[in-house]
Design a protein around this motif. Sequence first.
Motif, short mmCIF file in Angstrom:
data_model
loop_
_atom_site.label_atom_id
_atom_site.label_comp_id
_atom_site.label_asym_id
_atom_site.label_seq_id
_atom_site.Cartn_x
_atom_site.Cartn_y
_atom_site.Cartn_z
N THR A 136 0.87 -1.23 0.20
CA THR A 136 0.08 0.00 0.03
C THR A 136 0.81 1.29 0.14
N PHE A 137 0.73 2.17 -0.96
CA PHE A 137 1.51 3.45 -1.01
C PHE A 137 0.49 4.35 -0.37
N ASP A 138 1.01 4.72 1.12
CA ASP A 138 0.50 5.79 1.89
C ASP A 138 1.54 6.93 2.05
N ALA A 139 1.07 7.85 3.22
CA ALA A 139 2.04 8.89 3.63
C ALA A 139 3.49 8.34 3.98
N SER A 140 3.12 7.17 4.88
CA SER A 140 4.53 6.46 5.59
C SER A 140 5.38 6.06 4.49
N ALA A 141 4.82 5.27 3.41
CA ALA A 141 5.54 4.82 2.36
C ALA A 141 6.37 5.99 1.57
N GLU A 142 5.47 7.01 1.21
CA GLU A 142 5.98 8.19 0.60
C GLU A 142 7.26 8.80 1.28
N THR A 143 7.09 8.86 2.69
CA THR A 143 8.20 9.53 3.29
C THR A 143 9.33 8.60 3.37
N GLN A 144 9.06 7.31 3.55
CA GLN A 144 10.38 6.28 3.70
C GLN A 144 10.93 6.37 2.20
N LEU A 145 10.37 6.37 1.24
CA LEU A 145 11.03 6.18 -0.39
C LEU A 145 11.73 7.84 -0.64
N THR A 146 11.03 8.86 -0.15
CA THR A 146 11.64 10.19 -0.03
C THR A 146 13.06 10.24 0.48
N LYS A 147 12.91 9.59 1.65
CA LYS A 147 14.33 9.66 2.56
C LYS A 147 15.32 8.85 1.76
N ALA A 148 14.77 7.91 1.19
CA ALA A 148 15.92 6.96 0.50
C ALA A 148 16.16 7.68 -0.79
N GLY A 149 15.80 8.61 -1.29
CA GLY A 149 16.15 9.29 -2.30
C GLY A 149 15.08 9.50 -3.59
N ALA A 150 13.96 9.00 -3.54
CA ALA A 150 13.09 8.75 -4.61
C ALA A 150 12.95 10.46 -5.16
N ASN A 151 12.80 10.52 -6.37
CA ASN A 151 12.34 11.78 -6.99
C ASN A 151 10.98 12.33 -7.10
#
Length: 292
Positions: A57-72
Amino acid sequence: MRIPAFQLLAIILAASICVVCGEVLPLTIKEMSLMLRSGYSSEAVLHELAARKLGDTFDASAETQLTKAGANQSLIDALQSGAYQLSGSEMVAAKQKLEEHTAVRIEQPLASTIPAPSNAKSEQGGPSPAPLPPDAIYRILKDNLVYWHEGSLVHFDGEPLENKKIFVFFFSALSSAPGRKFTPQLVDYYNRVAPQHPEFEIIFFSEDRSQYGMETYIAESNMPWPVVAYAELAGKSLIAQKFVHDLPCVLVFSASGKILLNSSDKDVGPEKALEALDKVLTGDKPPKAASG
């Protein structure tokens, strides 16, 4: 577009591609995060996502995790669009297959190489797996190690590891800024503690995308410990799959393969892992076994 061989190897190790009965499982948020942290671009992750879809599930928590990992933002927007999302029923089936796959213990590759007694039978009527020996980690590693010597990687004689009691598995990559920052601390720790505690050893598992990247990292860091040879990393990928959630990662194992500490666990981190390792080496009560 065909993925180059070295890139596929890195995906197997860092992103934990799972194949069950010939079927490639969908990506998870954790896998995408590991891919980004190990040096993959958002475009490369999106290419893999198009082939495998998203099983989380792509939610706010997943977005934060990926953004911190370097997702554009392009990758985030693609995930938010839902175009790569599995349906509810597909997600349930995929998660069930993933759970079945990751239920395999990291010791299984070793256990499968130990012949069972001729009269031993499993519930299905086949040979029962042999119990793991007290030197399980040594047996897994002994023929797969190299070390940095006079400007190149050469074979490491695994025999000195046979009597080790504590093994520290260090996962990192040249592309990981936190990993490069932490590595000098680990080198200092090793040079200070290893002479006093010959019962422990550090083993480096590279998550670089190429052998050149791995060798560059080892040379620049002056790593004094053995390293899993690049060609052998794929065979050890289940360890990363089960335990590594971030880079750098420090895993502490007993010689028999019991995990004592995982720096990826909540509120631990590699620095605290070294503090806990000090307690293990001095005979204090070891920390609670890590999850998994």
